[in-house]
Design a protein around this motif. Structure first.
Motif, PDB file in Angstrom:
ATOM      1  N   LEU A 190      35.979  66.277  99.573  1.00 13.34           N
ATOM      2  CA  LEU A 190      35.693  67.718  99.657  1.00 13.34           C
ATOM      3  C   LEU A 190      34.757  68.037 100.817  1.00 13.34           C
ATOM      4  N   LEU A 191      33.902  67.072 101.184  1.00 13.74           N
ATOM      5  CA  LEU A 191      32.996  67.269 102.315  1.00 13.74           C
ATOM      6  C   LEU A 191      33.772  67.426 103.623  1.00 13.74           C
ATOM      7  N   TYR A 192      35.002  66.951 103.634  1.00 13.19           N
ATOM      8  CA  TYR A 192      35.834  66.955 104.836  1.00 13.19           C
ATOM      9  C   TYR A 192      36.862  68.084 104.832  1.00 13.19           C
ATOM     10  N   LYS A 193      36.685  69.053 103.945  1.00 10.60           N
ATOM     11  CA  LYS A 193      37.641  70.158 103.848  1.00 10.60           C
ATOM     12  C   LYS A 193      36.914  71.501 103.817  1.00 10.60           C
ATOM     13  N   ILE A 194      35.923  71.645 104.662  1.00 15.26           N
ATOM     14  CA  ILE A 194      35.080  72.841 104.601  1.00 15.26           C
ATOM     15  C   ILE A 194      35.647  73.988 105.430  1.00 15.26           C
ATOM     16  N   CYS A 195      36.000  73.747 106.683  1.00 18.84           N
ATOM     17  CA  CYS A 195      36.404  74.875 107.532  1.00 18.84           C
ATOM     18  C   CYS A 195      37.892  74.885 107.890  1.00 18.84           C
ATOM     19  N   GLY A 196      38.592  73.797 107.676  1.00 20.11           N
ATOM     20  CA  GLY A 196      40.015  73.789 107.953  1.00 20.11           C
ATOM     21  C   GLY A 196      40.417  73.278 109.325  1.00 20.11           C
ATOM     22  N   HIS A 197      39.464  73.027 110.194  1.00 17.84           N
ATOM     23  CA  HIS A 197      39.749  72.459 111.515  1.00 17.84           C
ATOM     24  C   HIS A 197      39.474  70.958 111.427  1.00 17.84           C
ATOM     25  N   PRO A 198      40.483  70.108 111.633  1.00 16.14           N
ATOM     26  CA  PRO A 198      40.331  68.675 111.366  1.00 16.14           C
ATOM     27  C   PRO A 198      39.158  68.000 112.082  1.00 16.14           C
ATOM     28  N   ILE A 258      36.379  69.384 113.481  1.00 16.80           N
ATOM     29  CA  ILE A 258      35.105  69.933 112.994  1.00 16.80           C
ATOM     30  C   ILE A 258      34.839  69.445 111.581  1.00 16.80           C
ATOM     31  N   ASP A 259      35.873  69.468 110.727  1.00 17.19           N
ATOM     32  CA  ASP A 259      35.708  68.986 109.352  1.00 17.19           C
ATOM     33  C   ASP A 259      35.301  67.512 109.325  1.00 17.19           C
ATOM     34  N   TYR A 260      35.860  66.717 110.231  1.00 16.20           N
ATOM     35  CA  TYR A 260      35.508  65.301 110.261  1.00 16.20           C
ATOM     36  C   TYR A 260      34.022  65.119 110.580  1.00 16.20           C
ATOM     37  N   PHE A 261      33.554  65.769 111.639  1.00 15.73           N
ATOM     38  CA  PHE A 261      32.157  65.583 112.028  1.00 15.73           C
ATOM     39  C   PHE A 261      31.197  66.242 111.042  1.00 15.73           C
ATOM     40  N   LEU A 262      31.533  67.411 110.545  1.00 16.91           N
ATOM     41  CA  LEU A 262      30.691  68.059 109.542  1.00 16.91           C
ATOM     42  C   LEU A 262      30.675  67.243 108.259  1.00 16.91           C
ATOM     43  N   GLY A 263      31.849  66.791 107.820  1.00 15.33           N
ATOM     44  CA  GLY A 263      31.927  65.974 106.616  1.00 15.33           C
ATOM     45  C   GLY A 263      31.174  64.672 106.755  1.00 15.33           C
ATOM     46  N   LEU A 270      24.038  62.620 105.252  1.00 14.76           N
ATOM     47  CA  LEU A 270      22.887  63.276 104.627  1.00 14.76           C
ATOM     48  C   LEU A 270      22.800  62.911 103.147  1.00 14.76           C
ATOM     49  N   LEU A 271      23.928  62.881 102.474  1.00 12.95           N
ATOM     50  CA  LEU A 271      23.956  62.461 101.074  1.00 12.95           C
ATOM     51  C   LEU A 271      23.459  61.025 100.938  1.00 12.95           C
ATOM     52  N   ALA A 272      23.888  60.149 101.846  1.00 13.22           N
ATOM     53  CA  ALA A 272      23.431  58.756 101.824  1.00 13.22           C
ATOM     54  C   ALA A 272      21.920  58.678 102.039  1.00 13.22           C
ATOM     55  N   VAL A 273      21.397  59.492 102.939  1.00 11.56           N
ATOM     56  CA  VAL A 273      19.951  59.513 103.194  1.00 11.56           C
ATOM     57  C   VAL A 273      19.198  59.979 101.945  1.00 11.56           C
ATOM     58  N   VAL A 274      19.661  61.051 101.333  1.00  4.65           N
ATOM     59  CA  VAL A 274      18.980  61.599 100.151  1.00  4.65           C
ATOM     60  C   VAL A 274      19.019  60.595  98.996  1.00  4.65           C
ATOM     61  N   VAL A 275      20.175  60.002  98.749  1.00  4.23           N
ATOM     62  CA  VAL A 275      20.285  59.015  97.670  1.00  4.23           C
ATOM     63  C   VAL A 275      19.414  57.800  97.974  1.00  4.23           C
ATOM     64  N   GLY A 276      19.376  57.383  99.230  1.00  2.00           N
ATOM     65  CA  GLY A 276      18.525  56.269  99.625  1.00  2.00           C
ATOM     66  C   GLY A 276      17.052  56.572  99.421  1.00  2.00           C
ATOM     67  N   TYR A 285      35.090  55.471 113.023  1.00  4.50           N
ATOM     68  CA  TYR A 285      34.275  56.072 111.969  1.00  4.50           C
ATOM     69  C   TYR A 285      32.891  55.427 111.860  1.00  4.50           C
ATOM     70  N   VAL A 286      32.772  54.136 112.160  1.00  8.43           N
ATOM     71  CA  VAL A 286      31.472  53.463 112.047  1.00  8.43           C
ATOM     72  C   VAL A 286      30.482  54.064 113.040  1.00  8.43           C
ATOM     73  N   PHE A 287      30.916  54.202 114.288  1.00 12.46           N
ATOM     74  CA  PHE A 287      30.043  54.764 115.315  1.00 12.46           C
ATOM     75  C   PHE A 287      29.650  56.204 114.970  1.00 12.46           C
ATOM     76  N   THR A 288      30.643  57.016 114.577  1.00 16.60           N
ATOM     77  CA  THR A 288      30.323  58.415 114.273  1.00 16.60           C
ATOM     78  C   THR A 288      29.416  58.520 113.052  1.00 16.60           C
ATOM     79  N   PHE A 289      29.619  57.640 112.065  1.00 15.43           N
ATOM     80  CA  PHE A 289      28.745  57.675 110.891  1.00 15.43           C
ATOM     81  C   PHE A 289      27.318  57.304 111.267  1.00 15.43           C
ATOM     82  N   ILE A 290      27.161  56.276 112.090  1.00 19.24           N
ATOM     83  CA  ILE A 290      25.810  55.850 112.479  1.00 19.24           C
ATOM     84  C   ILE A 290      25.083  56.976 113.214  1.00 19.24           C
TER      85      ILE A 290
END
Length: 181
Positions: free
Chosen positions: A13-21, A23-28, A34-40, A137-142
């Motif tokens: 669901l984090l990857y389906k916010i605005c409908g542009h693939p 933008i959704d990928y980077f925003l998601g 951010l979720l990983a940071v908060v949980v950590g 995805y690894v680079f973009t996630f980091i």
């Protein structure tokens, strides 16, 4: 439906916010980071609260051994100095590795997020203009994780739970700092 399928349905669901693939990928990915940071950070707080008494005992022991070491040094008692210093070094090692373990508690959600991303985004690459190179995805996630950590570092003191934990950690750090004279 298994746990992994449920997690997948929520995280996608984090990857389906605005409908542009793109933008959704980077925003998601940023939101996942951010979720990983908060949980950590939450994990660190729980581990600290559970281990606080143990850490207190180690820090008190370290302070006492430092005082005994200095006293033996002043008295010129080499045998006592060596014994106390050896014990102080051992206790310092325990304190140090407890704190390293505490810090490592922040990272497990990032690896969980990367494992989930591997299932969803393996094979997707983003070309870097003018280089002939591409990142996955690894680079973009980091990159998103670093940005999320910076962002959360700026806002966490405004969040009630994390503000209280931060205050407690700062007081703890101040009270357990070695008194070197």
């Amino acid at each position: 439906m298994g746990l992994w399928e449920l997690v997948d349905k929520v995280l996608i669901l984090l990857y389906k916010i605005c409908g542009h693939p793109v933008i959704d990928y980077f925003l998601g990915t940023f939101l996942l980071a951010l979720l990983a940071v908060v949980v950590g950070e939450f994990t660190i707080s729980l581990v600290f609260l559970v281990n606080k008494n143990h850490l207190d005992r180690l820090n008190i022991r370290l302070a006492n051994l430092q005082q005994l070491t200095m006293l033996a040094l002043k008295l010129g008692d080499k045998r006592s100095y060596d014994a106390c210093n050896k014990e102080a070094n051992d206790t310092f090692g325990r304190v140090f590795f407890n704190m390293v373990g505490l810090s490592a508690a922040a990272l497990w959600p990032a690896f969980f997020a990367l494992a989930w991303m591997q299932l969803r985004f393996t094979g997707i690459e983003f070309p870097i203009p003018f280089t002939g190179l591409a990142v996955n995805y690894v680079f973009t996630f980091i990159i998103c994780y670093i940005l999320a950590r910076m962002f959360f570092g700026r806002v966490k003191n405004r969040l009630p739970y994390f503000r209280n934990i931060h205050r407690m950690l700062m007081e703890y750090e101040k009270s357990s700092a070695p008194n070197i004279t």
